[in-house]
Design a protein around this motif. Sequence first.
Motif, PDB file in Angstrom:
ATOM      1  N   THR A   1      10.039  14.492  10.057  1.00  0.00           N
ATOM      2  CA  THR A   1       9.303  13.975   8.908  1.00  0.00           C
ATOM      3  C   THR A   1       9.062  12.490   9.114  1.00  0.00           C
ATOM      4  OG1 THR A   1      10.281  15.609   7.425  1.00  0.00           O
ATOM      5  CG2 THR A   1       9.313  13.647   6.419  1.00  0.00           C
ATOM      6  N   ALA A   2       7.816  12.088   9.028  1.00  0.00           N
ATOM      7  CA  ALA A   2       7.455  10.676   9.159  1.00  0.00           C
ATOM      8  C   ALA A   2       7.033  10.141   7.797  1.00  0.00           C
ATOM      9  CB  ALA A   2       6.322  10.515  10.166  1.00  0.00           C
ATOM     10  N   VAL A   3       7.120   8.818   7.661  1.00  0.00           N
ATOM     11  CA  VAL A   3       6.687   8.151   6.434  1.00  0.00           C
ATOM     12  C   VAL A   3       5.573   7.183   6.794  1.00  0.00           C
ATOM     13  CG1 VAL A   3       7.358   6.664   4.522  1.00  0.00           C
ATOM     14  CG2 VAL A   3       8.977   8.355   5.407  1.00  0.00           C
ATOM     15  N   THR A   4       4.443   7.310   6.133  1.00  0.00           N
ATOM     16  CA  THR A   4       3.299   6.455   6.464  1.00  0.00           C
ATOM     17  C   THR A   4       3.597   5.010   6.063  1.00  0.00           C
ATOM     18  OG1 THR A   4       2.258   6.954   4.331  1.00  0.00           O
ATOM     19  CG2 THR A   4       1.661   8.353   6.205  1.00  0.00           C
ATOM     20  N   THR A   5       3.140   4.116   6.920  1.00  0.00           N
ATOM     21  CA  THR A   5       3.298   2.680   6.648  1.00  0.00           C
ATOM     22  C   THR A   5       1.960   2.020   6.352  1.00  0.00           C
ATOM     23  OG1 THR A   5       3.149   2.221   9.019  1.00  0.00           O
ATOM     24  CG2 THR A   5       5.359   2.544   8.108  1.00  0.00           C
ATOM     25  N   GLY A   6       0.934   2.819   6.191  1.00  0.00           N
ATOM     26  CA  GLY A   6      -0.383   2.305   5.872  1.00  0.00           C
ATOM     27  C   GLY A   6      -1.251   3.429   5.352  1.00  0.00           C
ATOM     28  N   PRO A   7      -2.409   3.108   4.808  1.00  0.00           N
ATOM     29  CA  PRO A   7      -3.296   4.147   4.261  1.00  0.00           C
ATOM     30  C   PRO A   7      -3.978   4.940   5.372  1.00  0.00           C
ATOM     31  CG  PRO A   7      -4.364   2.018   4.133  1.00  0.00           C
ATOM     32  CD  PRO A   7      -2.974   1.749   4.637  1.00  0.00           C
ATOM     33  N   ALA A   8      -4.483   6.100   4.981  1.00  0.00           N
ATOM     34  CA  ALA A   8      -5.221   6.938   5.936  1.00  0.00           C
ATOM     35  C   ALA A   8      -6.534   6.276   6.294  1.00  0.00           C
ATOM     36  CB  ALA A   8      -5.464   8.319   5.343  1.00  0.00           C
TER      37      ALA A   8
ATOM     38  N   ALA B   1       2.601   5.421  10.890  1.00  0.00           N
ATOM     39  CA  ALA B   1       3.805   6.009  10.293  1.00  0.00           C
ATOM     40  C   ALA B   1       5.018   5.685  11.150  1.00  0.00           C
ATOM     41  CB  ALA B   1       3.638   7.519  10.147  1.00  0.00           C
ATOM     42  N   ARG B   2       6.189   5.862  10.570  1.00  0.00           N
ATOM     43  CA  ARG B   2       7.452   5.702  11.267  1.00  0.00           C
ATOM     44  C   ARG B   2       8.264   6.984  11.106  1.00  0.00           C
ATOM     45  NH1 ARG B   2       8.662   0.742  13.008  1.00  0.00           N
ATOM     46  NH2 ARG B   2      10.865   1.365  13.222  1.00  0.00           N
ATOM     47  N   TRP B   3       9.072   7.289  12.113  1.00  0.00           N
ATOM     48  CA  TRP B   3       9.926   8.472  12.079  1.00  0.00           C
ATOM     49  C   TRP B   3      11.190   8.193  12.882  1.00  0.00           C
ATOM     50  CZ3 TRP B   3       5.150   8.282  14.477  1.00  0.00           C
ATOM     51  CH2 TRP B   3       5.165   8.248  15.888  1.00  0.00           C
ATOM     52  N   THR B   4      12.122   9.084  12.822  1.00  0.00           N
ATOM     53  CA  THR B   4      13.383   8.958  13.544  1.00  0.00           C
ATOM     54  C   THR B   4      13.536  10.109  14.529  1.00  0.00           C
ATOM     55  OG1 THR B   4      14.455   7.873  11.661  1.00  0.00           O
ATOM     56  CG2 THR B   4      15.899   8.816  13.335  1.00  0.00           C
ATOM     57  N   TYR B   5      13.754   9.728  15.823  1.00  0.00           N
ATOM     58  CA  TYR B   5      13.945  10.732  16.862  1.00  0.00           C
ATOM     59  C   TYR B   5      14.771  10.085  17.965  1.00  0.00           C
ATOM     60  CZ  TYR B   5      12.926  14.657  19.955  1.00  0.00           C
ATOM     61  OH  TYR B   5      13.043  15.748  20.758  1.00  0.00           O
ATOM     62  N   PRO B   6      15.648  10.847  18.633  1.00  0.00           N
ATOM     63  CA  PRO B   6      16.570  10.225  19.596  1.00  0.00           C
ATOM     64  C   PRO B   6      15.887   9.485  20.741  1.00  0.00           C
ATOM     65  CG  PRO B   6      17.320  12.427  19.019  1.00  0.00           C
ATOM     66  CD  PRO B   6      15.966  12.258  18.415  1.00  0.00           C
TER      67      PRO B   6
ATOM     68  N   PRO C   1       9.139   6.383  21.140  1.00  0.00           N
ATOM     69  CA  PRO C   1       8.811   5.436  20.072  1.00  0.00           C
ATOM     70  C   PRO C   1       9.123   6.038  18.711  1.00  0.00           C
ATOM     71  CG  PRO C   1       6.820   6.453  20.879  1.00  0.00           C
ATOM     72  CD  PRO C   1       7.915   6.913  21.790  1.00  0.00           C
ATOM     73  N   GLU C   2       9.307   5.191  17.747  1.00  0.00           N
ATOM     74  CA  GLU C   2       9.589   5.649  16.386  1.00  0.00           C
ATOM     75  C   GLU C   2       8.465   5.259  15.440  1.00  0.00           C
ATOM     76  OE1 GLU C   2      13.407   4.275  15.215  1.00  0.00           O
ATOM     77  OE2 GLU C   2      14.478   5.634  16.547  1.00  0.00           O
ATOM     78  N   ALA C   3       7.327   4.926  16.003  1.00  0.00           N
ATOM     79  CA  ALA C   3       6.182   4.566  15.164  1.00  0.00           C
ATOM     80  C   ALA C   3       4.907   4.888  15.918  1.00  0.00           C
ATOM     81  CB  ALA C   3       6.226   3.089  14.797  1.00  0.00           C
ATOM     82  N   GLY C   4       3.842   5.123  15.183  1.00  0.00           N
ATOM     83  CA  GLY C   4       2.549   5.418  15.771  1.00  0.00           C
ATOM     84  C   GLY C   4       1.606   5.959  14.722  1.00  0.00           C
ATOM     85  N   TYR C   5       0.469   6.445  15.184  1.00  0.00           N
ATOM     86  CA  TYR C   5      -0.514   7.030  14.273  1.00  0.00           C
ATOM     87  C   TYR C   5      -0.369   8.554  14.301  1.00  0.00           C
ATOM     88  CZ  TYR C   5      -2.981   2.687  13.364  1.00  0.00           C
ATOM     89  OH  TYR C   5      -3.308   1.418  12.933  1.00  0.00           O
TER      90      TYR C   5
ATOM     91  N   VAL D   1       5.500  15.822  11.161  1.00  0.00           N
ATOM     92  CA  VAL D   1       4.975  15.409  12.460  1.00  0.00           C
ATOM     93  C   VAL D   1       5.632  16.269  13.536  1.00  0.00           C
ATOM     94  CG1 VAL D   1       4.756  13.521  14.124  1.00  0.00           C
ATOM     95  CG2 VAL D   1       4.605  13.050  11.684  1.00  0.00           C
ATOM     96  N   VAL D   2       4.843  16.664  14.534  1.00  0.00           N
ATOM     97  CA  VAL D   2       5.361  17.422  15.668  1.00  0.00           C
ATOM     98  C   VAL D   2       5.434  16.484  16.867  1.00  0.00           C
ATOM     99  CG1 VAL D   2       4.994  19.372  17.224  1.00  0.00           C
ATOM    100  CG2 VAL D   2       4.421  19.582  14.792  1.00  0.00           C
TER     101      VAL D   2
END
Length: 212
Positions: A84-91, A107-112, A115-119, A134-135
Motif C-alpha cells: 500500500t502506497a500513500v500519494t504525496t501529490g495530486p494525480a 507516492a511513498r511505500w515501504t518495502y525491504p 526505492p520507496e518512492a516514485g510515480y 501498488v504492485v
Amino acid sequence: MSVAAATHGRRAPHTSLRGHARRAVGRDRNPLCRPVDRAYSRLVAASALMALVTVLLAAVAAVLVHRAETDDARDLARHRHAVTAVTTGPAQSDDPRAGSVREQAPARWTYPVGPEAGYVPVPEGTVTGTAVPVVLDDAGQPSGPPRSGDLIVTDAALVGLGAVLVLGSCTEGWFVLRRRRLDRRADRSWEAAWERVEPHWSGRWEGPGAQR
C-alpha cells in the motif's frame, strides 16, 4: 429441347452428407451416378473432414495458449508483491504525445529493497494523502500485475477463432476451386453424352410413322 435446358440437370441432385460419404467410398449403387458425381462426393466428404480437423486444431491451439499464459501468470505472480502506497501529490495525466493518457501520482511505500518512492498509477482525481494499492517486482520497482484469468481466456478464444478463420478460409478456397473444376468436367461430360443421345431422342419424334 435446347442444350441449355438439357444441361440444367448436369449436377447431381441434393445429397445429404451421409449420402456423399456413402458415394465417396463407392457404396452408392445408383446406376445414374457418374464418376464426376463420385468425385464431387469425395470433395464434400474431404471438406467436411477438414472442417472437423480445423475445429480440433483451433481447440488445441486455444488450450495450449491458455495453459501457457496461465503458467506465465502463475510464475509472474511469485515475483509480484502487493503493498500500500500513500500519494504525496495530486494525480496528473501522462503526456498524450507519448501515446498514453493515464493518471499517475507521486507516492511513498515501504518495502525491504528498492526505492520507496516514485510515480504510481491512480484513479482520476486522486488527491494527496490517498492510500492506493501498488504492485512491486522483486527489485521493489512498481510493476504491472500478472494477466487476469479473463484476459487469458480472451487471448485463448481469439487464438482459437483466428485459427478457425484462417484454416476455414483455406479449406473453403480449396473447395471452391475444386468444385469449379468438377463443374467444368461435368459440363464437358454432359455435352458429350447429349451429342450421343440427341439424335436418337430426335428420331423418336421424327422417325417413320411419326405424326408431323
